[in-house]
Design an enzyme around this catalytic site. Structure first.
Site, mmCIF file in Angstrom:
data_model
loop_
_atom_site.group_PDB
_atom_site.id
_atom_site.type_symbol
_atom_site.label_atom_id
_atom_site.label_comp_id
_atom_site.label_asym_id
_atom_site.label_seq_id
_atom_site.Cartn_x
_atom_site.Cartn_y
_atom_site.Cartn_z
ATOM 1 N N GLU A 76 4.990 -1.303 7.064
ATOM 2 C CA GLU A 76 4.434 -1.171 8.399
ATOM 3 C C GLU A 76 2.924 -1.425 8.420
ATOM 4 O O GLU A 76 2.430 -2.085 9.317
ATOM 5 C CB GLU A 76 4.759 0.242 8.933
ATOM 6 C CG GLU A 76 4.463 0.453 10.400
ATOM 7 C CD GLU A 76 5.382 -0.339 11.329
ATOM 8 O OE1 GLU A 76 6.391 -0.889 10.839
ATOM 9 O OE2 GLU A 76 5.065 -0.428 12.520
ATOM 10 N N ASP A 77 2.224 -0.897 7.457
ATOM 11 C CA ASP A 77 0.759 -0.893 7.543
ATOM 12 C C ASP A 77 0.034 -1.824 6.582
ATOM 13 O O ASP A 77 -1.193 -1.909 6.601
ATOM 14 C CB ASP A 77 0.224 0.530 7.292
ATOM 15 C CG ASP A 77 0.664 1.477 8.397
ATOM 16 O OD1 ASP A 77 1.075 0.974 9.460
ATOM 17 O OD2 ASP A 77 0.609 2.697 8.192
#
Ligand code: MN
Length: 718
Positions: A76-77
């Site tokens: 996600e990051d």
């Protein structure tokens, strides 16, 4: 701040050395990709996955789960991909982190509280592997522990979500300590004033309560020791949120709550019987409060919690709540499903316990599949809580649940009948999908409608909800009824006219009631639609009407009595003898595909009006004669009919062009053309728009002249 060595220290108590190396590797990987990222607290981002992994290690989760905790935010990051994770850490980890990423992308919008259960179910359904959910819970727990760094309005929102969704999930999985911590943390941010007040009150009485707790524990312990019961006795303050809930639900003040402390007797024995024995010792010691005894051993809670609960009048005349359970029940009560990753008794000891534990787990998780290899089962535990349901979002963020296999059609009808009826397409996660698309968990579904659009019979193949199916059927039935009323009226008018009678006079006459009785119909509409559906012939109705009058109603050999007729121009056919066919639905049979010039018959279908077949069509020869009506062509020049022709010819260059140019020279439109070549021959398929049989014959003759053509035929689908 937690360091990797702290995690390794905890992990090595139950995991093999090679697994510890993998955990270290995941730590290094996570540190590298999260490099430079900072949390709201100002700490390096890495502290968060570390803490999550720490919680999972405390829960004695397996290696893949701990590694997934360390890596849970990488997709996600950071620039990390699932493929990279699979290459570095294997399939299991990549699968878990992928699942976690999917879960984290769900946005909860501003849902109504009543929908929380649907959200919980969706999260459960999306956690293909129970470990995804456990890592997710650990993730949420650490975020709650550090919630104070968030801006005020976000705090409330996240806390509410935790209270509505995650605490109940922890409860459902039986992880009691986590449920209590999540509840207290949420409580603190949802109702800070109430929390602080309660916190202060509980803290104020801490000293006295501590002395009291020690005293009660000692009394209990001594009694049990005298009876040679081996056990532990605990006295613990109830968590604040449960006190708060009790005050609210029972409308009482803090001072009126006596049982702030729950005493717990945990027996070394595995025998349920011993619990009941200890219970009677407690009741002999202190007087039980009537109606306060609960037997969760005989009747476990839904999450399989087991214990005996009783409330007695204690040494100072106060109420004392006591819970009695075995060590095994206690472990389940505290750790729930997570208890299954405990290896504390070593792999052998673990194996011995498997049977019983897995049985419990199966009950809790309602897993229906037969488990063949328990180890494999543990490694790849799939959550089968709601195998038959799928959860999707509306564009407004509401959750709707459907049976598995549901399509956008079901979704459309769940919104409104009109949305269903006028549905022409759907978007799933913003891209267009066909109406037969099967919805998947977590997708956002949007329906495209068009005013005036209608359902089709095909939809019945794709709809799975009863609501959608019945709405589509409803619409089709109404439509069929409309069609059969129009057709029935035409057929009756025609038949009456053949006898120089007027249908409208019959309708007004008294005779009509006799006819209703004779055919057991409830009135004119039903009579007409029975005729229109071909269940009753117009001839028989006229016969019944004339029954008393001995008028011959022999069917003429052919339709000699051709009266004035006006065709419905768009249809191109009319019923012989009918005056007005504007409202009659005409369809051309796909089997024989009639065109003007062909000899034709009409077949009264059930609700689809008249189907036009050619005289020699095998289908019409097989059907019930009562359903057949004489019809004739009544065409305008400009009407065209699609005809499929097939030409077999030598496989030479330019076949298609040459045939096409001949067809075009007749001013005929080609709506489809295709060539298949096999050995030596080419097969050309054309669909051409033809006015009538004569024109078709001319075209076929012209094509037949071409020297490379071997054969040519008008294709039908008998
Ligand atoms: Mn996280």
């Amino acid at each position: 701040m937690l360091r990797i060595n702290d995690i390794i220290d905890k992990a090595q108590t139950y995991l093999p050395p090679e697994d510890l190396e993998m955990i270290k590797k995941a730590y290094i990987y996570s540190a590298a990709v999260h490099q430079g990222q900072v949390r709201l607290s100002g700490e390096p981002y890495l502290t968060h996955p570390m803490e999550v992994a720490g919680i999972l290690t405390d829960m004695k989760m397996d290696t893949a789960a701990i590694i997934s905790g360390l890596l849970h935010d990488t997709i996600e990051d950071t620039l990390t991909t699932t493929e990279q994770l699979e290459k570095e850490f294997g399939k299991d980890v990549a699968f878990l982190v992928g699942g976690l990423t999917k879960l984290s992308r769900i946005s909860f919008g501003s849902q109504e509280e009543r929908q929380s259960e649907n959200f919980r179910k969706m999260i459960l359904a999306m956690s293909d592997d129970i470990r995804i959910l456990l890592v997710r819970l650990a993730d949420r727990l650490h975020n709650m522990r550090t919630l104070k760094y968030h801006p005020q309005e976000k705090r409330f929102y996240i806390a509410k979500e935790t209270m509505d969704i995650y605490a109940p999930l922890a409860n459902r999985l039986g992880i009691n300590w986590m449920r209590m911590e999540l509840e207290d943390l949420s409580f603190q941010y949802i109702a800070p004033d109430a929390y602080n007040e309660l916190f202060a009150k509980v803290a104020k009485s801490y000293e006295a309560r501590n002395r009291y707790t020690q005293e009660v524990k000692r009394i209990i312990y001594n009694v049990l020791k005298k009876n040679s019961v081996k056990c532990k006795v605990e006295g613990r303050a109830k968590h604040l949120y449960s006190i708060y809930k009790k005050m609210h639900e029972q409308h009482i003040n803090f001072d009126e709550i006596y049982d702030l402390i729950a005493f717990r007797i945990i027996l070394d024995s595995d025998q349920e019987k011993s619990c009941y024995e200890v219970l009677s010792m407690m009741h002999a010691l202190w007087k039980p409060v009537p109606g306060r005894f609960k037997d969760y051993i005989a009747m476990p809670k839904a999450n399989h919690y087991q214990s005996l609960h009783t409330t007695v009048i204690g040494p100072y005349g106060e109420r004392v709540e006591i819970q009695i359970r075995t060590e095994k029940m206690h472990e389940w009560a505290e750790k729930g499903i997570a208890a299954h990753w405990r290896y504390k008794e070593g792999l052998n000891g673990y194996k011995d316990r498997e049977d019983n534990e897995i049985k419990k787990l199966r009950e809790v998780m309602e897993i229906q599949n037969e488990i063949k290899d328990p180890k494999e089962f543990m490694a790849n535990l799939r959550l089968a809580l709601f195998p038959d349901e799928v959860y999707v979002f509306t564009p407004h963020g509401d959750v709707k649940s459907f049976p598995r296999g549901a399509t956008p059609i079901d979704f459309a009808y769940s919104i409104h009948t009109d949305v269903g009826n006028q549905c022409i397409g759907a978007k799933v996660n913003k891209s267009i999908v066909p109406l037969k698309y099967k919805l998947q968990n977590g997708e956002t579904v949007e329906i495209i409608t068009q005013a005036g659009h209608h359902p089709s019979k095909d939809w019945l193949k794709y709809a799975v909800t009863t609501r959608a199916i019945s709405k589509i059927r409803n619409w089709i039935n109404l439509e069929e009824k409309k069609n059969s009323l129009a057709l029935g009226r035409d057929l009756l008018e025609k038949e009456f006219r053949r006898h120089n009678l007027k249908f409208s006079n019959f309708v007004k006459s008294d005779e009509i009631n006799k006819v209703f009785d004779e055919y057991s119909v409830n009135g004119l509409d039903e009579l007409i639609s029975q005729v229109g559906m071909g269940r009753l012939s117009a001839k028989r109705v006229v016969n019944s009407f004339l029954a008393g009058e001995t008028v011959s109603v022999e069917e003429p050999a052919t339709n000699k009595i051709k009266k004035r007729k006006t065709a419905s121009p768009s249809m191109g056919v009319s019923i012989v003898g009918a005056e007005d066919m504007d409202d009659v639905l005409i369809n051309f049979a796909k089997c024989c595909n009639p065109i003007p010039g062909d000899e034709i018959l009409g077949y009264i279908s059930r609700g689809r009006g008249i189907i036009v077949h050619t005289n020699n069509c095998p289908y019409i020869k097989r059907t019930n004669k009562e359903r057949i009506v004489n019809i004739e062509w009544n065409v305008r020049e400009e009407n065209t009919y699609p005809v499929h022709i097939r030409i077999v010819c030598d496989d030479i260059k330019g076949v298609l062009t040459e045939v096409s140019s001949i067809i075009s020279s007749f001013d005929i439109n080609i709506s489809y053309a295709q060539v298949e070549t096999t050995d030596m021959v080419a097969i050309c398929n054309f669909i051409i728009d033809i006015n009538n049989l004569n024109q078709l014959n001319q075209v076929l003759a012209a094509i037949r002249q071409l020297k490379f053509v071997k054969s040519i035929e008008r294709l039908r689908h008998f």
